[in-house]
Design an enzyme around this catalytic site. Structure first.
Site, PDB file in Angstrom:
ATOM      1  N   GLU A 126       0.837  -1.199   0.000  1.00  0.00           N
ATOM      2  CA  GLU A 126       0.000   0.000   0.000  1.00  0.00           C
ATOM      3  C   GLU A 126       0.872   1.248   0.000  1.00  0.00           C
ATOM      4  OE1 GLU A 126      -3.842  -0.406   2.371  1.00  0.00           O
ATOM      5  OE2 GLU A 126      -2.527  -1.812   3.422  1.00  0.00           O
ATOM      6  N   GLY A 171       0.339   1.700   4.230  1.00  0.00           N
ATOM      7  CA  GLY A 171      -0.257   2.796   3.479  1.00  0.00           C
ATOM      8  C   GLY A 171       0.605   4.046   3.477  1.00  0.00           C
ATOM      9  N   SER A 199       7.104   4.870   2.024  1.00  0.00           N
ATOM     10  CA  SER A 199       7.924   5.179   0.862  1.00  0.00           C
ATOM     11  C   SER A 199       9.322   4.604   1.024  1.00  0.00           C
ATOM     12  CB  SER A 199       8.009   6.694   0.655  1.00  0.00           C
ATOM     13  OG  SER A 199       8.739   7.014  -0.506  1.00  0.00           O
ATOM     14  N   ASP A 247       8.295   1.844  12.380  1.00  0.00           N
ATOM     15  CA  ASP A 247       7.029   2.372  12.872  1.00  0.00           C
ATOM     16  C   ASP A 247       6.472   3.445  11.944  1.00  0.00           C
ATOM     17  OD1 ASP A 247       6.999   0.701  15.025  1.00  0.00           O
ATOM     18  OD2 ASP A 247       7.002   2.285  16.552  1.00  0.00           O
ATOM     19  N   LYS A 255      24.247   5.549  13.357  1.00  0.00           N
ATOM     20  CA  LYS A 255      23.633   6.112  12.162  1.00  0.00           C
ATOM     21  C   LYS A 255      22.875   5.018  11.417  1.00  0.00           C
ATOM     22  CE  LYS A 255      26.563  10.091  11.152  1.00  0.00           C
ATOM     23  NZ  LYS A 255      27.398  10.779  10.129  1.00  0.00           N
TER      24      LYS A 255
END
Length: 394
Positions: free
Chosen positions: A262, A279, A282, A320, A357
């Site tokens: 999604e 949803g 990216s 998350d 990092k």
């Protein structure tokens, strides 16, 4: 005329001694622009990496009209002579091909072409295309062949040289599967609109959409919005589901197994089996933004809603919702959790200051990335959640 299959086998062996063995070949229908430029190439069958070398021998024998040829690729005109001479060479297989359309697919293409009155017009033509070596493409035809190889899974994602294909492919208006030159639409706008002939334009792009060129190879692949997957994407070996909305898969990217998507799978990104891209999530690609290292997401990972991922994740990781895990993002990992992470990642080095990092955590398994809601600090720890997709949906 070749009369028996043994004679055909001998012909193929002798012919292919003279031919350079191809990486891929096929017969394509090409849509042409006003100056004979190729707008699109469609292959009903792709022969790849040693497939159907008997057909290759036949096509090479009858290919006489060269359109272009180099050390790495060649394109020949397919006309009625090409078709008839090829069918004569395929004589030992014609009877069974006529009785069963599911076998000898290269012969089936020739039989369909034989039925056509015209094999060339100002709008289209048919061509025999060969790629010998995987180097920079020199034509629209070879570019489409490589993209098809990726979408069919015949070539692994990120395995082919695709440099320069944007310069080869023309930006066109797509109406269904038909490409229109933008210059043609501008020049004929008055005529087309007044006569009710102006086409319904679906989108403008150099690439067609995945479903315009590829039939999903498995019945349990679901695409709920055809606009969101580009030709050249690979959707795995079954069980892939792509929901509408923010979902997207670019070319030379995709999944290798069952996956719920999604979110955005950008160019050159590979998502592992059993992973869930939430949803609006990216995953950074390599086409723009300065990122040069292709990203992989491991198996059984979860990318939360509206998260961003700019490093590779190992297996069993969680990002998350709403956070960005980038190469330069600083994460706090306490000593106890760092040791737990090291237990399953022998190449993980523990820092004395507990700060890491994102690039130090790239490709590591079993890490949960989170933003501490009390302090706002970015933290990471050993994931305790097993990610499982709903089997009823895949």
């Amino acid at each position: 005329m070749i009369k028996t299959q043994d004679e055909f086998k001998t012909f193929v062996e002798e012919e292919n001694k003279k031919n350079k063995i191809p990486l891929g070949f096929g017969i394509a229908r090409v849509d042409l622009g006003s100056k004979g430029n190729v707008l699109c190439a469609t292959y009903p069958l792709l022969n790849w990496n040693g497939e159907n070398l008997g057909s290759y021998a036949v096509f090479c024998r009858v290919a006489k009209k060269v359109i272009s040829k180099s050390d790495s690729e060649a394109i020949f005109e397919v006309d009625s002579d090409f078709v008839n001479e090829a069918l004569n060479l395929f004589n030992p297989f014609l009877a069974e091909s006529l009785n069963n359309k599911q076998i000898h697919k290269n012969i089936q293409i020739l039989l369909e072409l034989q039925k056509m009155q015209n094999l060339k017009s100002s709008d289209f033509a048919f061509r025999f295309v060969v790629i010998y070596d995987d180097v920079k493409c020199q034509s629209v035809e070879s570019s489409y062949m490589k993209l098809l190889a990726l979408s069919l899974g015949k070539a692994k994602l990120r395995s082919l040289v695709l440099d320069g294909i944007f310069a080869l492919l023309e930006n066109v208006a797509w109406s269904g599967n038909k490409p229109y030159e933008l210059s043609y639409l501008r020049e004929n706008e008055i005529y087309l609109k007044l006569n009710g002939l102006y086409p319904h334009i679906d989108f403008v792009d150099k690439f067609p959409r995945y479903l315009m060129q590829v039939i999903p190879q498995y019945d349990n692949i679901r695409l709920l919005d055809s606009a969101k997957t580009r030709f050249g994407a690979y959707l795995g070996s079954g069980g892939y589901t792509q929901m509408p909305g923010a979902s997207y898969v670019n070319f030379n990217a995709g999944v290798v197994g069952t996956c719920m998507n999604e979110g955005r799978i950008s160019s050159s990104v590979i998502v592992g089996n059993g992973s869930d891209v939430g949803g609006g999530a990216s995953i950074l690609g390599v086409l723009s933004g300065g990122n040069s290292e292709p990203i992989s997401i491991g198996e059984n990972c979860l990318l939360g809603v509206n998260s961003s991922t700019g490093i590779s994740l190992g297996d069993g990781c969680i990002v998350d919702g709403g956070i960005a895990v980038l190469a330069g993002t600083i994460f706090y990992i306490d000593e106890i959790e760092a040791k737990k992470i090291q237990e399953i990642n022998t190449n993980f080095n523990i820092n004395e200051n507990n700060l890491y990092k994102g690039r130090e955590l790239s490709n590591k398994n079993g890490i949960h990335f989170r933003c501490d809601s009390k302090t706002g600090r970015m933290v990471a720890f050993r994931s305790k959640v097993k990610i499982e997709l709903n089997k009823d949906l895949h």
